[in-house]
Design an enzyme around this catalytic site. Structure first.
Site, PDB file in Angstrom:
ATOM      1  N   CYS A  43      56.255  68.699  64.870  1.00 19.80           N
ATOM      2  CA  CYS A  43      57.441  67.710  64.906  1.00 19.80           C
ATOM      3  C   CYS A  43      57.713  67.251  65.973  1.00 19.80           C
ATOM      4  O   CYS A  43      57.829  66.208  66.534  1.00 19.80           O
ATOM      5  CB  CYS A  43      58.612  67.959  63.903  1.00 19.80           C
ATOM      6  SG  CYS A  43      59.769  67.030  63.727  1.00 19.80           S
ATOM      7  N   CYS A  48      56.813  63.940  64.619  1.00 19.27           N
ATOM      8  CA  CYS A  48      57.867  63.026  64.457  1.00 19.27           C
ATOM      9  C   CYS A  48      58.737  62.411  65.519  1.00 19.27           C
ATOM     10  O   CYS A  48      58.682  61.239  65.716  1.00 19.27           O
ATOM     11  CB  CYS A  48      58.959  63.757  63.380  1.00 19.27           C
ATOM     12  SG  CYS A  48      58.317  65.169  62.606  1.00 19.27           S
ATOM     13  N   LYS A  51      56.529  60.440  67.966  1.00 20.62           N
ATOM     14  CA  LYS A  51      56.033  59.083  67.341  1.00 20.62           C
ATOM     15  C   LYS A  51      57.017  58.246  67.074  1.00 20.62           C
ATOM     16  O   LYS A  51      56.812  57.224  67.529  1.00 20.62           O
ATOM     17  CB  LYS A  51      55.539  59.602  65.827  1.00 20.62           C
ATOM     18  CG  LYS A  51      55.063  58.523  64.939  1.00 20.62           C
ATOM     19  CD  LYS A  51      56.088  57.916  64.044  1.00 20.62           C
ATOM     20  CE  LYS A  51      57.038  58.840  63.275  1.00 20.62           C
ATOM     21  NZ  LYS A  51      56.483  59.516  62.200  1.00 20.62           N
ATOM     22  N   TYR A 177      50.239  58.292  56.004  1.00 21.23           N
ATOM     23  CA  TYR A 177      51.253  58.005  57.016  1.00 21.23           C
ATOM     24  C   TYR A 177      51.029  57.841  58.715  1.00 21.23           C
ATOM     25  O   TYR A 177      51.310  56.840  59.220  1.00 21.23           O
ATOM     26  CB  TYR A 177      52.338  59.466  57.105  1.00 21.23           C
ATOM     27  CG  TYR A 177      52.991  59.568  55.727  1.00 21.23           C
ATOM     28  CD1 TYR A 177      54.562  59.456  55.844  1.00 21.23           C
ATOM     29  CD2 TYR A 177      52.647  60.103  54.601  1.00 21.23           C
ATOM     30  CE1 TYR A 177      55.341  59.644  54.899  1.00 21.23           C
ATOM     31  CE2 TYR A 177      53.337  60.330  53.480  1.00 21.23           C
ATOM     32  CZ  TYR A 177      54.676  60.080  53.700  1.00 21.23           C
ATOM     33  OH  TYR A 177      55.858  60.336  52.549  1.00 21.23           O
ATOM     34  N   GLU A 181      51.299  54.356  60.671  1.00 21.02           N
ATOM     35  CA  GLU A 181      52.329  54.419  61.741  1.00 21.02           C
ATOM     36  C   GLU A 181      51.596  54.145  63.025  1.00 21.02           C
ATOM     37  O   GLU A 181      52.063  53.020  63.854  1.00 21.02           O
ATOM     38  CB  GLU A 181      52.941  55.692  61.823  1.00 21.02           C
ATOM     39  CG  GLU A 181      53.932  55.730  60.646  1.00 21.02           C
ATOM     40  CD  GLU A 181      54.639  57.096  60.603  1.00 21.02           C
ATOM     41  OE1 GLU A 181      54.206  58.247  61.325  1.00 21.02           O
ATOM     42  OE2 GLU A 181      55.765  57.050  59.857  1.00 21.02           O
ATOM     43  N   GLU A 441      72.868  45.390  50.791  1.00 23.19           N
ATOM     44  CA  GLU A 441      73.629  44.838  49.792  1.00 23.19           C
ATOM     45  C   GLU A 441      72.742  44.418  48.648  1.00 23.19           C
ATOM     46  O   GLU A 441      73.330  44.389  47.542  1.00 23.19           O
ATOM     47  CB  GLU A 441      74.607  44.024  50.331  1.00 23.19           C
ATOM     48  CG  GLU A 441      73.976  42.481  50.713  1.00 23.19           C
ATOM     49  CD  GLU A 441      75.082  41.331  51.047  1.00 23.19           C
ATOM     50  OE1 GLU A 441      76.038  41.443  49.971  1.00 23.19           O
ATOM     51  OE2 GLU A 441      74.685  40.708  51.896  1.00 23.19           O
TER      52      GLU A 441
HETATM   53  P1  NDP Z   1      47.545  61.514  54.553  1.00 23.92           P
HETATM   54  O1  NDP Z   1      46.854  62.490  53.746  1.00 23.92           O
HETATM   55  O2  NDP Z   1      48.965  60.932  54.375  1.00 23.92           O
HETATM   56  O3  NDP Z   1      46.429  60.493  54.775  1.00 23.92           O
HETATM   57  C1  NDP Z   1      45.027  60.682  55.055  1.00 23.92           C
HETATM   58  C2  NDP Z   1      44.256  59.428  55.003  1.00 23.92           C
HETATM   59  O4  NDP Z   1      42.793  59.688  55.522  1.00 23.92           O
HETATM   60  C3  NDP Z   1      44.043  58.522  53.716  1.00 23.92           C
HETATM   61  O5  NDP Z   1      43.943  57.399  53.936  1.00 23.92           O
HETATM   62  C4  NDP Z   1      42.683  59.258  53.200  1.00 23.92           C
HETATM   63  O6  NDP Z   1      42.071  58.411  52.288  1.00 23.92           O
HETATM   64  C5  NDP Z   1      41.918  59.291  54.467  1.00 23.92           C
HETATM   65  N1  NDP Z   1      40.814  60.197  54.570  1.00 23.92           N
HETATM   66  C6  NDP Z   1      40.935  61.723  54.325  1.00 23.92           C
HETATM   67  N2  NDP Z   1      39.615  62.176  54.311  1.00 23.92           N
HETATM   68  C7  NDP Z   1      38.913  60.932  54.870  1.00 23.92           C
HETATM   69  C8  NDP Z   1      37.471  61.140  55.158  1.00 23.92           C
HETATM   70  N3  NDP Z   1      36.756  62.040  55.005  1.00 23.92           N
HETATM   71  N4  NDP Z   1      36.903  59.933  55.437  1.00 23.92           N
HETATM   72  C9  NDP Z   1      37.671  58.894  55.624  1.00 23.92           C
HETATM   73  N5  NDP Z   1      38.992  58.743  55.128  1.00 23.92           N
HETATM   74  C10 NDP Z   1      39.614  59.944  54.865  1.00 23.92           C
HETATM   75  O7  NDP Z   1      47.397  62.200  56.097  1.00 23.92           O
HETATM   76  P2  NDP Z   1      47.838  61.821  57.626  1.00 23.92           P
HETATM   77  O8  NDP Z   1      46.985  62.470  58.486  1.00 23.92           O
HETATM   78  O9  NDP Z   1      48.124  60.469  57.569  1.00 23.92           O
HETATM   79  O10 NDP Z   1      49.289  62.755  57.451  1.00 23.92           O
HETATM   80  C11 NDP Z   1      49.362  64.057  57.040  1.00 23.92           C
HETATM   81  C12 NDP Z   1      50.748  64.298  56.835  1.00 23.92           C
HETATM   82  O11 NDP Z   1      51.510  64.249  57.525  1.00 23.92           O
HETATM   83  C13 NDP Z   1      51.346  63.233  55.570  1.00 23.92           C
HETATM   84  O12 NDP Z   1      50.850  63.480  54.315  1.00 23.92           O
HETATM   85  C14 NDP Z   1      52.731  63.460  55.609  1.00 23.92           C
HETATM   86  O13 NDP Z   1      53.145  64.283  54.719  1.00 23.92           O
HETATM   87  C15 NDP Z   1      52.989  63.957  57.037  1.00 23.92           C
HETATM   88  N6  NDP Z   1      53.499  62.971  58.036  1.00 23.92           N
HETATM   89  C16 NDP Z   1      54.664  62.366  57.747  1.00 23.92           C
HETATM   90  C17 NDP Z   1      55.270  61.402  58.237  1.00 23.92           C
HETATM   91  C18 NDP Z   1      56.469  60.649  57.941  1.00 23.92           C
HETATM   92  O14 NDP Z   1      57.293  61.361  57.338  1.00 23.92           O
HETATM   93  N7  NDP Z   1      57.089  59.457  58.377  1.00 23.92           N
HETATM   94  C19 NDP Z   1      54.658  60.652  59.572  1.00 23.92           C
HETATM   95  C20 NDP Z   1      53.326  61.335  59.867  1.00 23.92           C
HETATM   96  C21 NDP Z   1      52.695  62.453  58.905  1.00 23.92           C
HETATM   97  P3  NDP Z   1      42.412  58.196  50.895  1.00 23.92           P
HETATM   98  O15 NDP Z   1      43.688  58.045  50.622  1.00 23.92           O
HETATM   99  O16 NDP Z   1      41.363  57.608  50.193  1.00 23.92           O
HETATM  100  O17 NDP Z   1      42.092  60.006  50.254  1.00 23.92           O
END
Ligand code: NDP
Length: 452
Positions: A43, A48, A51, A177, A181, A441
């Site tokens: 974080c 966080c 970012k 996410y 972002e 609102e």
């Molecule tokens: P996420 O799990 O949110 O998203 C992963 C993405 O990668 C999805 O689009 C998924 O596709 C895709 N993906 C996974 N495996 C493959 C693959 N082998 N080939 C191609 N695409 C793939 O992970 P993030 O890395 O974005 O973030 C991790 C975690 O960190 C989040 O889940 C969240 O909990 C946390 N986070 C929170 C934030 C916030 O609160 N603002 C900000 C950043 C992170 P598909 O959907 O098809 O599976």
């Protein structure tokens, strides 16, 4: 005199570990905390905090454009990546120190190095062994990049925070996410940005309408969307650019490829197998309601247990664990109605059920929706729109889901989450007087359901 060196040995000084270590030490528990990277974990260092600083930076581009409609004349501003990157790094280093002081002042012993479990009560760090009555694993997660040819040419979000040069062209892979972002960050800071994802739509798991609306808005801002797209290989070309071979036969050329394809528990080399600590197929440590692993003296919290990878959740887990172990008021973490935000442009803020989940769970729901152009944009010239959505269980009248895509959605939904936690009905929302003129609102003035 205890037979152990410490009462609690925490592995990992990220959000969860620091919260647990500090709280326990303040209660008189003898705490050690081991960390091999920077204090504050994902974080503070590569998540966080930096970012959000980048998100602020990326918003300026459109703000400068908006200003002219309000009478401001200015030269075309120039963006300097090195200034942003280095100012951000200085702030992170300041926070690292704050964390160090917090831990030391609370009475924790800080141990630098990568810790390995060598027994139910024993941890080894840098060749030295420490014993503890209880061990807490809070090592977090790490970006996962699929094993494709040319993987060595791509980066994760970790490296994006420290780029030598700001790229002209970027491809972001994955539309969770982090992908969404960072697409907004790169675009806002001036890169030609493409977002590639294997599914039909971005942000799987979010309300379907929110997903579609957000995709439209970020495309309007110039992020090029590539749904149903997979990368087969990445090759470095003689001019330093990267050539992407797509599964559909097409090729793309870019300067930087950032994978945001999920994060995995950072369990490698921890010694879990030696102790027989149960893990899920993705490596996540399996814990019971008390965050206890299959070895009773070893506990785990945060991203490494992969319940919800969110800092405030890790903090809540650390607090609940310490109160339960060392206080007289045992606590459980309530995973219901956890609000979250995606800091894309515009932001998404969400709490409770999606429309799809609400329809599944309740016999009859009411959907209230407002889709409008915020007042600011009557003069700014921006075509950005805002979406707000309330989902109501028609029988109990309770509001069971609230979603917003629009400026400051994260800030607004935090307050709405309190109302939902308190069990507010639609009538309570209706009885609340709005603050005029605001976008927020709208949440208390949606009178007629658009569907049920
Ligand atoms: P996420 O799990 O949110 O998203 C992963 C993405 O990668 C999805 O689009 C998924 O596709 C895709 N993906 C996974 N495996 C493959 C693959 N082998 N080939 C191609 N695409 C793939 O992970 P993030 O890395 O974005 O973030 C991790 C975690 O960190 C989040 O889940 C969240 O909990 C946390 N986070 C929170 C934030 C916030 O609160 N603002 C900000 C950043 C992170 P598909 O959907 O098809 O599976």
């Amino acid at each position: 005199m205890s037979e152990f060196d410490f009462d609690l040995f925490v592995i990992g000084a990220g959000s969860g570990g620091v919260r647990a270590g500090r709280m326990a030490a303040a209660m008189g528990v003898r705490v050690a905390i081991a960390e091999d990277l920077h204090l504050g974990g994902t974080c503070v260092n590569v998540g966080c905090v930096p970012k959000k600083l980048f998100v602020y930076a990326s918003h300026f581009a459109e703000e400068f454009g908006h200003a002219t409609g309000f009478g401001w004349q200015h030269q075309q501003p120039q963006f300097d990546w090195q200034t942003l990157r280095d100012n951000k790094t200085r702030e992170i280093e300041r926070l690292n120190e704050v964390y160090q002081n917090m831990l030391v002042n609370a009475g924790c012993e800080l141990i630098h190095g990568r810790a390995t479990l060598v027994g139910p009560h024993t941890v080894s760090v840098a060749g030295r062994q420490y014993s503890a009555e209880r061990i807490l694993i809070a090592v977090g997660g790490w970006p996962h990049i699929p094993d494709i040819p040319g993987r060595e040419h791509v980066i994760s979000s970790n490296e994006a925070f420290y780029l030598e040069q700001f790229p002209q062209r970027v491809v972001v892979v994955g539309s969770g996410y982090i992908g969404v972002e960072f697409a907004g960050i790169f675009k806002g800071l001036g890169a030609e940005t493409r977002l590639i994802y294997r599914g039909e739509q971005i942000l799987r798991g979010f309300d379907q309408e929110v997903r579609e609306f957000t995709a439209t808005e970020i495309a309007k801002k110039g992020v090029q969307l590539y749904p149903n797209t997979q990368i087969e290989a990445v090759t470095k070309q003689s001019d330093g650019s990267l050539l992407l071979q797509l599964a559909n036969g097409e090729q793309l050329t870019t300067d930087l490829v950032m994978y945001a394809t999920g994060r995995k528990p950072k369990v490698q080399g921890l010694g879990l197998e030696g102790l027989g600590i149960a893990q899920a197929p993705n490596g996540a440590i399996v814990v019971n309601d008390q965050f206890q692993t299959s070895v009773s003296s070893v506990y785990a919290i945060g991203d490494v247990i992969d319940r919800m990878q969110l800092t405030p959740v890790a903090l809540a887990e650390g607090t609940a664990l310490v109160k339960s172990l060392y206080g007289d008021n045992p606590q459980q973490v309530d995973y219901e109605l956890i609000p979250t935000a995606v800091f894309c442009q515009p932001n998404i803020g969400t709490v409770g059920l999606t429309e799809e989940q609400a329809r599944e769970r309740y016999a009859k729901i009411e959907v209230y929706r407002s889709n409008f152009r915020a007042m600011k944009h009557t003069l700014s010239g921006s075509e950005e729109r805002t979406l707000m959505k309330l989902l109501v269980d028609a029988e109990s009248r309770r509001v069971v889901g609230v979603h917003m895509v629009g400026a400051e959605a994260g800030e607004i939904i935090q307050g709405i989450a309190i109302a939902l936690k308190a069990g507010a009905t639609k009538e309570v929302f209706d009885a609340t007087i709005g603050i005029h003129p605001t976008s927020a609102e709208e949440f208390v003035t949606m009178r007629e359901p658009v569907s049920n």
